[in-house]
Enzyme design. Structure first.
Site, mmCIF file in Angstrom:
data_model
loop_
_atom_site.group_PDB
_atom_site.id
_atom_site.type_symbol
_atom_site.label_atom_id
_atom_site.label_comp_id
_atom_site.label_asym_id
_atom_site.label_seq_id
_atom_site.Cartn_x
_atom_site.Cartn_y
_atom_site.Cartn_z
ATOM 1 N N GLU A 43 -89.850 -1.780 42.904
ATOM 2 C CA GLU A 43 -89.178 -1.467 42.033
ATOM 3 C C GLU A 43 -88.911 -0.426 40.723
ATOM 4 O O GLU A 43 -89.965 -0.276 40.346
ATOM 5 C CB GLU A 43 -88.468 -2.664 42.291
ATOM 6 C CG GLU A 43 -87.744 -4.285 40.255
ATOM 7 C CD GLU A 43 -88.139 -5.025 40.044
ATOM 8 O OE1 GLU A 43 -88.773 -5.475 40.111
ATOM 9 O OE2 GLU A 43 -87.142 -4.859 40.386
ATOM 10 N N LYS A 113 -79.912 -7.362 43.477
ATOM 11 C CA LYS A 113 -80.690 -8.493 42.859
ATOM 12 C C LYS A 113 -80.348 -9.052 43.241
ATOM 13 O O LYS A 113 -79.489 -9.725 41.897
ATOM 14 C CB LYS A 113 -81.974 -8.264 42.331
ATOM 15 C CG LYS A 113 -83.078 -8.150 41.571
ATOM 16 C CD LYS A 113 -84.128 -8.458 40.921
ATOM 17 C CE LYS A 113 -85.306 -9.027 41.105
ATOM 18 N NZ LYS A 113 -86.246 -8.836 39.229
ATOM 19 N N CYS A 152 -88.702 -7.856 44.549
ATOM 20 C CA CYS A 152 -89.422 -8.447 43.386
ATOM 21 C C CYS A 152 -89.468 -9.944 43.473
ATOM 22 O O CYS A 152 -89.416 -10.484 44.416
ATOM 23 C CB CYS A 152 -89.530 -8.447 42.354
ATOM 24 S SG CYS A 152 -90.828 -8.163 40.975
#
Lengths: 265, 265
Positions: A43, A113, A152
């Site tokens: 990321e 995300k 994540c």
């Protein structure tokens, strides 16, 4: 093509994009030299600095950072997953966006995300202050596999991985910048759980150590098979880990224990 | 009441109901002596024999096995979770049913195992051959906590625990008869993942060793907190494990990292 080598790159990214690109290039080259067909960056591999600067450094998906990876992908004939970059979003806060670059330079649909890291742990984080959430679940068929995107904090939401697997994903991508505080109690368990419960491979590429964001990342990038076996795991150093994925395992594990077909809720 | 002691009982159950009841009584007494307010028995604590005999040995929830636990609960003033029993189901195959007995002998709504263990691993299992699946998600408010029911193979289905947590559960119950083959790669990871991703306590009480079912169970019963910390874990022996649950942890962990409110899919 039954067995494929893949790599995860573990970085300590700074706020110097040029430096980060040079490091990424070195590790993508290493992955190619190790005969890997796919390599996953962490990321925000391209820039990690004070979050409030994100809007300033954001780029379109077609901007210089991804162009840089397109050149690498073509040069080494390798699939490169751009862990994530801050993606320009008009006048709004940028997205945290992952994209897969094909060996011919072509791009997958971007994954933005969905779950943003707003928490008081590990010194406090408020990702949504400088980031817009995405809303679309994204998979990409790359011929020998279908990959499912995540980033994540998404790893805490099993419902995302259920959707990815139901849509056909066989390999979950988890580029991350996991904190060194939540890492020891949560990282390995959650990464392995997503593999086991969906019977998918997972490639999880993490930031490590003191990045330009000003807090410590966990490292311990992992490659896991559909039975939950850890095929490779990094320590805290920068570098790559590689593993051979036996793609027959997908069918084998799912036939032996057809979890997907047993879902009832 | 901020801190509560609880116990999980680990058994090697046989096809002798009387013997199993005597063992359960001994361990419930031990749990009470250790000041526990709640004790969880494993899946099929009352009878483990050849699966095809299940229809013959099945009882109604109000039958002798649960009556036996009602006496224990009243005697020791303790909540007893009847791991599970084969529940009579008219002319059909029995359910695999868990029920919580209150210290006054009152019973919770029964939870009937939703996901049945039909697999080729560990010698092959076809639970659905002699068991009817349930379809209802069940929680029970017991004053100082709300418990959410599940049984063994359910642990592979994160969507069940999402529903339990959304409905208010703070403690997941996982009575189990986990195989010794799937145990090492999967048991601890999945039990801890359900705790971490839902920020709930988990009490997982497993069968162990060579039971009357004719195959080896994994043991390693566990009690886990909402941060995923393992508060207690058994080995392979019969017995009880106990732990003090700091109920404030539920609020504390959820305030620091409000995962439930971050769900977006």
């Amino acid at each position: 093509m039954d067995t494929i080598s893949v790599a995860a790159v573990q970085l300590t990214s700074s706020s110097d994009k040029k430096e980060n690109c040079q490091k990424a290039a070195r590790y993508v080259q290493k992955a190619a030299e190790a005969q890997c067909r796919l390599v996953v960056l962490p990321e925000h591999w391209e820039w990690l600095g004070p979050p409030k600067e994100k809007p300033k450094i954001a780029e379109p998906v077609e901007g210089p950072s991804i162009q840089f990876l397109q050149e690498l992908a073509k040069k080494y004939q390798i699939f490169v997953v751009s862990g994530s970059i801050a993606e320009k979003n008009g006048e709004k806060q940028p997205f945290n966006t992952s994209v897969l670059v094909h060996p011919d330079g072509g791009l997958s649909k971007p994954y933005r995300k969905i779950h943003l890291f707003d928490t008081e742990v590990a010194g406090g984080h408020k990702e949504s202050q400088f980031t817009c959430p995405g809303s679309e679940v994204v998979i990409e068929n790359i011929g020998w596999a279908t990959v499912g995107f995540s980033i994540c904090y998404d790893v805490r939401f099993p419902e995302l991985y259920r959707q990815l697997a139901s849509n056909g994903a066989g390999i979950f991508l988890i580029p991350a910048n996991f904190t060194a505080l939540t890492g020891p109690p949560h990282w390995e368990v959650l990464v392995r759980a997503r593999a086991i419960e969906n019977q998918c491979f997972v490639i999880a590429a993490d930031q490590t150590g003191m990045t330009g964001a000003g807090w410590e990342a966990h490292g311990h990038s992992m490659i896991v098979d559909p039975w939950g076996e850890v095929l490779a795991m990094a320590g805290r150093e920068e570098g790559i880990i590689t593993a051979k994925l036996d793609l027959n395992k997908l069918t084998e594990v799912r036939q032996k224990m057809p979890v997907q077909s047993h879902r009832r809720l």
